[in-house]
Scaffold this active site. Structure first.
Site, PDB file in Angstrom:
ATOM      1  N   LYS A  72      -2.248   5.367   1.245  1.00 19.31           N
ATOM      2  CA  LYS A  72      -3.343   4.846   0.420  1.00 19.31           C
ATOM      3  C   LYS A  72      -4.493   5.847   0.377  1.00 19.31           C
ATOM      4  O   LYS A  72      -5.021   6.177  -0.687  1.00 19.31           O
ATOM      5  CB  LYS A  72      -3.797   3.503   0.989  1.00 19.31           C
ATOM      6  N   VAL A 129      -9.963   0.142  -4.094  1.00 21.83           N
ATOM      7  CA  VAL A 129      -9.197  -1.094  -3.916  1.00 21.83           C
ATOM      8  C   VAL A 129      -8.157  -0.947  -2.802  1.00 21.83           C
ATOM      9  O   VAL A 129      -7.845   0.151  -2.354  1.00 21.83           O
ATOM     10  CB  VAL A 129      -8.512  -1.540  -5.232  1.00 21.83           C
ATOM     11  N   GLU A 130      -7.635  -2.100  -2.365  1.00 20.66           N
ATOM     12  CA  GLU A 130      -6.651  -2.182  -1.275  1.00 20.66           C
ATOM     13  C   GLU A 130      -7.154  -1.491  -0.004  1.00 20.66           C
ATOM     14  O   GLU A 130      -6.403  -0.841   0.712  1.00 20.66           O
ATOM     15  CB  GLU A 130      -5.297  -1.591  -1.708  1.00 20.66           C
ATOM     16  N   GLY A 131      -8.424  -1.635   0.283  1.00 18.06           N
ATOM     17  CA  GLY A 131      -9.027  -0.982   1.442  1.00 18.06           C
ATOM     18  C   GLY A 131      -9.739   0.279   0.996  1.00 18.06           C
ATOM     19  O   GLY A 131      -9.091   1.274   0.675  1.00 18.06           O
ATOM     20  N   ARG A 137       0.820  -1.217   0.000  1.00 21.55           N
ATOM     21  CA  ARG A 137       0.000   0.000   0.000  1.00 21.55           C
ATOM     22  C   ARG A 137       0.853   1.266   0.000  1.00 21.55           C
ATOM     23  O   ARG A 137       0.331   2.358  -0.204  1.00 21.55           O
ATOM     24  CB  ARG A 137      -0.958   0.007   1.194  1.00 21.55           C
TER      25      ARG A 137
END
Length: 818
Positions: A460, A504-506, A382
């Site tokens: 992020k 995405v990615e959280g 991230r």
């Protein structure tokens, strides 16, 4: 009168001790001396003196303190502390604590910050960035990729594989590049300024996925077989985590495997195996990047052992396995269509698919350890992929919008001279500086061996949100040219793809409201994790030491934030002088205030703060903006403090600190204990909220630097792909910019001549010829203006298509009517 002076002196000295974080016994000794003097002056009752001495004894002698104070508190703390789920515990334990701990301390060590190495590229990495990466970028046409082919061209796929783009993180012993995290991020950034679809294709195998998991946790056999094949693109990996019913809630994964014995045929060798220990899997995944074209599928699932073939435990936990996509029962190949992006992304599923136990990443020893493996790798990934794409968007927006604002004119002026456009340009450049600085500092940590999990969450969220803001401003400045998509439009495709990076990615909502402070308060705070571990381990001595230190820490930050607020932090010692010195002082002030507010929030709301996500988000915003401000100062210092970059660093720091102040204001304005919040506000902001947004002139200075070739602009967009081809929609910008700047004086002369009645023709081309005929301009000036106008038209033209919107008119530039 002497007693009054004594009291004032004792209180003042206690403040000094608290400010400097002196140990408890120093303050106790000072109080005892003051009390003894008051008793000597017959101003203190002996009974009160005795009670005071008793209290000091209780506080300073640990056995008595534990029996009377911290012991009962320990019992209460253990009862009210909410239990952690296994996934929460593993997320908290993931990664390392780094510069974020300093920011949480209320007293950041800037000498340590400046001692962190400046990120640099090795000769090999620089050659790769300036060689194969440039070549790949030149091969890519994002309009063709996203609107026509819906995939990268075959020659680009082949080039990516053969030149090791998919093996940048794989060690050289396995045939990979073994690049630094900094080089990996810069390669992604450069590609992303050309094609988001290509950048995603390259970044995913180098981020959270089979390659990284294998290097950290794979068996020797798994590493030796897969890593060399991944490094050269013989295998295309994907990793499947997200399910229709479980996205951010990894603990809710419905996909499951049952430990059993069974038979299978290995698709890699064609050899059948009977009665082997393995897992029967059932799963359904979606949003899996590279899934439709992957040859190996990394899969996360919950593992159960009802027959106790592995041991006494039935619920083994989240497990990760690596499955060849040709394996019987694996359903893969269908695609999602994420925005206008054309990177390969899609669902996959399987029912009662048997795999052998040695397909578990790490083998049987790593069953049930999947979530820990994933969050450890996520704390690295991230920091790299999506933040790098955000930086790329900032660089692209800065470069193109600055040039366009100088080239495009209205009312006889470049539109960048209008203050509304000027303001947007200032934000674009300032946010780009913030994003690049924030990632650079995080990459420094990664390449020194850190895995800063809290900072990865900050990157992020904030980089992708600032990407959205910069691109919004860039779209506004370009107006209709950006609205109408086509081969010439270098912004719209990225604009349409923004939601991909946000989710995405959280997802960003979750990351801001739960992860940044939720994880940071436990990991980065000097004492909270120690207190929690002491409670879980029933360790009263450890709890006593931690909680007493924590109380002193909170009192110190209260005193520090009040004093620094009263004085504007003007007396804080910082390691630099000059125009940025006050920025460092302001950060110390806000760091102390943040640390105190964090403790105030945790103390008054306890476990319920976990569910008050709006307040938790604001605490996360405070930490995040302190990180961004320090990262900007670090970048400025690493770059040699160039005078031309002062507007950028000033805008970046002042904006971050203003946002930090706004988060504090919002936290206090919405804290449920209104009386306490009112008192705390008077202590944290004794002179009111003094931090202001950057002055308009700062944004103007940034805008001016973006609207012409300059050292500051070149540093800001250093890792952007910049084509020199006049026929390229972005490549033409630099040619047009230089031509327009070179002919501005001539154009002004022509406008004056027209106002004075010397040029009477209606059409601009005819007036230009008229000026040449009258000797108002030379032949060389005429040629320069003709070229500049041609290039300007190429820049401002908007694509038009046939009636079916199939074919753009590439000759529209020559269709000059007036």
């Amino acid at each position: 009168m002497s007693i009054f002076i004594c009291i004032v002196a004792v209180v003042a000295l206690l403040g000094v001790l608290a400010y400097s974080r002196a140990p408890l016994w120093w303050s106790s000794l000072l109080i005892l001396i003051g009390a003894a003097y008051a008793f000597y002056q017959q101003s203190l009752n002996p009974i009160v003196l005795g009670m005071l001495i008793a209290l000091l004894i209780i506080l300073n002698f640990k056995p008595i303190r534990r029996a009377l104070i911290t012991g009962p508190l320990f019992s209460i703390f253990r009862k009210i502390t909410p239990p952690m789920s296994q996934t929460e515990q593993e997320a908290v334990d993931a990664g390392t604590v780094w510069w974020d701990r300093d920011l949480f301390s209320g007293k950041p060590d800037f000498d340590k910050l400046h001692q962190y190495a400046k990120p640099t590229l090795t000769a090999e990495e620089e050659a790769f960035l300036n060689g194969p990466t440039e070549t790949l970028c030149a091969m890519l046409n994002d309009w063709q990729i996203t609107q026509k082919d819906k995939d990268l061209p075959p020659e680009a796929w082949d080039f990516i594989k053969k030149n090791g783009f998919l093996g940048m993180i794989i060690k050289k012993e396995f045939g990979g590049k073994e690049f630094s995290n900094y080089a990996h991020a810069r390669v992604v950034t450069k590609i992303a300024t050309r094609s988001g679809s290509a950048a995603v294709t390259v970044m995913v195998p180098n981020s959270l996925g089979p390659g990284e998991l294998l290097q950290h946790y794979g068996t020797e056999a798994q590493k030796n077989y897969y890593l060399p094949r991944l490094a050269v693109g013989e295998e295309i990996p994907c990793f499947a985590l997200t399910s229709p019913e479980a996205g951010s809630d990894a603990g809710g994964i419905p996909d499951f495997g049952i430990v059993t014995r069974g038979s299978y045929t290995d698709p890699r060798t064609g050899i059948a195996h009977d009665n082997v220990l393995g897992i029967r899997l059932t799963w359904e995944k979606r949003y899996i990047t590279l899934g439709p074209v992957a040859t190996i599928l990394g899969l996360a699932f919950k593992l159960y052992d009802p027959d106790h073939l592995l041991g006494s435990k039935e619920d083994i936990g989240i497990t990760c396995a690596l499955i060849p996509t040709e394996h019987k029962g694996v359903e893969i190949g269908r695609r999602h269509y994420p925005g206008t992006s054309a990177f390969q992304n899609g669902p996959n599923w399987g029912k009662d698919v048997f795999i052998p136990m040695d397909w578990v990443i790490g083998g049987q020893d790593y069953v049930g350890k999947g979530w820990k493996m994933l969050v450890e790798c996520l704390s690295v990934g991230r920091c790299i992929s999506l933040p790098a794409m955000s930086v790329a968007t900032g660089m692209l927006s800065s470069y193109t919008t600055g040039a366009y604002a100088r080239i495009r004119s209205q009312f006889g002026l470049s539109i960048g001279r209008f203050e509304g456009v000027d303001e947007a340009l200032g934000r674009i450049g300032g946010f780009t500086y913030q994003m690049d600085a924030a990632q650079r500092l995080a990459l420094t940590g990664l390449d020194s061996g850190e895995k800063p999990s809290v900072i990865s969450g900050i990157l992020k969220y904030h980089n992708t949100e600032k990407m959205r803001k910069t691109l919004n401003d860039a779209m506004d400045v370009h107006a209709g040219k950006a609205v109408c998509i086509g081969p010439r439009n270098y912004l719209a495709l990225g604009y349409h793809a923004i939601p991909v990076a946000i989710t995405v990615e959280g997802a960003n909502i979750l990351t801001r409201s739960m992860i940044i402070f939720g994880q940071g308060a436990i990991r980065s705070h000097p004492f909270v994790l120690r207190e929690l571990k002491a409670a879980m381990n029933k360790d009263l001595p450890a709890f006593d030491d931690a909680v007493i230190s924590h109380i002193g820490f909170a009192v110190s930050n209260l005193v520090r934030s009040c004093w620094l607020g009263l004085t504007g932090a003007r007396f804080v010692s910082v390691p630099v002088s000059g125009p940025t010195a006050q920025h460092y002082r302001d950060i110390v002030r806000f760091s102390s205030a943040f640390a105190f507010l964090a403790d105030m929030g945790m103390a008054t709301l306890g476990g319920s703060l976990k569910f008050k996500e709006k307040l938790s988000a604001r605490l996360g915003d405070m930490l995040s903006n302190l990180y961004i401000a320090t990262a900007a100062l670090k970048k400025f210092n690493d770059d040699g403090q160039p005078t031309e970059d002062r507007p950028l660093v000033r805008w970046a720091v002042e904006t971050a600190l203003f946002d930090c102040q706004e988060a504090m204001n919002g936290f206090l304005a919405n804290h449920p204990n209104r009386a306490l919040a009112w008192c705390v506000r008077k202590l944290v902001f004794p002179c009111g909220m003094s931090m202001r947004q950057p002055a308009d002139t700062v944004g103007t200075d940034i805008a001016r630097s973006l609207m012409e070739p300059s050292a500051s602009r070149d540093r800001l967009v250093q890792f952007m792909y910049r084509s020199s081809d006049e026929n390229d929609s972005i490549g033409v910008l630099e040619h047009a910019l230089k031509a327009v700047i070179a002919t501005e004086a001539i154009e002004n002369k022509l406008r004056r001549a027209q106002r004075e009645g010397k040029l009477k023709a209606i059409v601009a081309q005819a007036r230009l010829q008229e000026a040449l005929n009258q000797g108002l301009i030379t032949a060389e000036e005429h040629a320069a203006v003709v070229r500049a106008r041609r290039l300007k038209r190429e820049v401002i033209m908007v694509d038009d298509f046939d009636a079916q919107l199939m074919h753009a008119d590439s000759e529209a530039i020559h269709r000059v009517i007036v």
